[in-house]
Design a protein around this motif. Sequence first.
Motif, PDB file in Angstrom:
ATOM      1  N   GLU A  36     -14.907  -4.887   0.812  1.00  0.00           N
ATOM      2  CA  GLU A  36     -14.044  -3.769   0.430  1.00  0.00           C
ATOM      3  C   GLU A  36     -13.351  -3.178   1.660  1.00  0.00           C
ATOM      4  OE1 GLU A  36     -14.268   0.467  -2.011  1.00  0.00           O
ATOM      5  OE2 GLU A  36     -16.113  -0.613  -1.551  1.00  0.00           O
TER       6      GLU A  36
ATOM      7  N   GLN B 198     -12.729  -4.697   4.500  1.00  0.00           N
ATOM      8  CA  GLN B 198     -11.747  -5.658   5.005  1.00  0.00           C
ATOM      9  C   GLN B 198     -10.486  -5.631   4.151  1.00  0.00           C
ATOM     10  OE1 GLN B 198     -13.912  -9.336   5.097  1.00  0.00           O
ATOM     11  NE2 GLN B 198     -14.847  -8.900   7.066  1.00  0.00           N
ATOM     12  N   GLY B 199     -10.657  -5.514   2.841  1.00  0.00           N
ATOM     13  CA  GLY B 199      -9.507  -5.439   1.949  1.00  0.00           C
ATOM     14  C   GLY B 199      -8.662  -4.207   2.232  1.00  0.00           C
ATOM     15  N   GLU B 200      -9.322  -3.088   2.457  1.00  0.00           N
ATOM     16  CA  GLU B 200      -8.595  -1.854   2.772  1.00  0.00           C
ATOM     17  C   GLU B 200      -7.853  -1.994   4.098  1.00  0.00           C
ATOM     18  OE1 GLU B 200     -11.618   1.150   2.671  1.00  0.00           O
ATOM     19  OE2 GLU B 200     -11.740   1.140   0.486  1.00  0.00           O
ATOM     20  N   THR B 201      -8.482  -2.630   5.069  1.00  0.00           N
ATOM     21  CA  THR B 201      -7.838  -2.827   6.367  1.00  0.00           C
ATOM     22  C   THR B 201      -6.611  -3.719   6.232  1.00  0.00           C
ATOM     23  OG1 THR B 201      -9.954  -2.582   7.507  1.00  0.00           O
ATOM     24  CG2 THR B 201      -8.193  -3.667   8.724  1.00  0.00           C
ATOM     25  N   ILE B 202      -6.726  -4.773   5.441  1.00  0.00           N
ATOM     26  CA  ILE B 202      -5.587  -5.672   5.220  1.00  0.00           C
ATOM     27  C   ILE B 202      -4.463  -4.919   4.522  1.00  0.00           C
ATOM     28  CG2 ILE B 202      -4.806  -7.692   3.906  1.00  0.00           C
ATOM     29  CD1 ILE B 202      -7.544  -8.950   4.555  1.00  0.00           C
ATOM     30  N   GLN B 203      -4.794  -4.104   3.540  1.00  0.00           N
ATOM     31  CA  GLN B 203      -3.770  -3.315   2.855  1.00  0.00           C
ATOM     32  C   GLN B 203      -3.065  -2.375   3.817  1.00  0.00           C
ATOM     33  OE1 GLN B 203      -5.951  -1.470  -0.352  1.00  0.00           O
ATOM     34  NE2 GLN B 203      -5.262  -2.999  -1.828  1.00  0.00           N
ATOM     35  N   GLU B 204      -3.823  -1.732   4.700  1.00  0.00           N
ATOM     36  CA  GLU B 204      -3.221  -0.825   5.678  1.00  0.00           C
ATOM     37  C   GLU B 204      -2.301  -1.592   6.622  1.00  0.00           C
ATOM     38  OE1 GLU B 204      -6.246   1.371   7.748  1.00  0.00           O
ATOM     39  OE2 GLU B 204      -7.117   2.103   5.877  1.00  0.00           O
TER      40      GLU B 204
ATOM     41  N   LEU C 160      -0.758  -4.438   6.063  1.00  0.00           N
ATOM     42  CA  LEU C 160       0.428  -4.899   5.347  1.00  0.00           C
ATOM     43  C   LEU C 160       1.395  -3.754   5.063  1.00  0.00           C
ATOM     44  CD1 LEU C 160      -1.088  -7.481   2.845  1.00  0.00           C
ATOM     45  CD2 LEU C 160       0.324  -7.947   4.852  1.00  0.00           C
ATOM     46  N   SER C 161       0.869  -2.599   4.756  1.00  0.00           N
ATOM     47  CA  SER C 161       1.756  -1.479   4.447  1.00  0.00           C
ATOM     48  C   SER C 161       2.453  -0.939   5.695  1.00  0.00           C
ATOM     49  CB  SER C 161       0.995  -0.361   3.741  1.00  0.00           C
ATOM     50  OG  SER C 161       0.050   0.217   4.618  1.00  0.00           O
ATOM     51  N   SER C 162       1.845  -1.136   6.845  1.00  0.00           N
ATOM     52  CA  SER C 162       2.446  -0.625   8.071  1.00  0.00           C
ATOM     53  C   SER C 162       3.196  -1.702   8.852  1.00  0.00           C
ATOM     54  CB  SER C 162       1.372  -0.017   8.969  1.00  0.00           C
ATOM     55  OG  SER C 162       0.497  -1.022   9.421  1.00  0.00           O
TER      56      SER C 162
END
Length: 62
Positions: free
Chosen positions: A32, A34-40, A42-44
């Motif tokens: 979870e 790692q997924g949040e880190t990847i989302q951050e 990608l969004s930035s």
Amino acid sequence: MDVAKLSMALSKSNTQYQASLSVMKMAMGNAEQQGETIQELLSSADVKVIQHAVQASSWWKH
């Protein structure tokens, strides 16, 4: 039937179950995070940089 042996086997089984459950919860928490880190990321991230990375990765596989 040996009640003492049965009790020890049940206790051992319960301990193994609890340990497995703890490891699974830790793994899920890590996934979870790692997924949040990847989302951050990608969004930035700059879309062109991501596209370039994908194209470079595709080129390398051929």
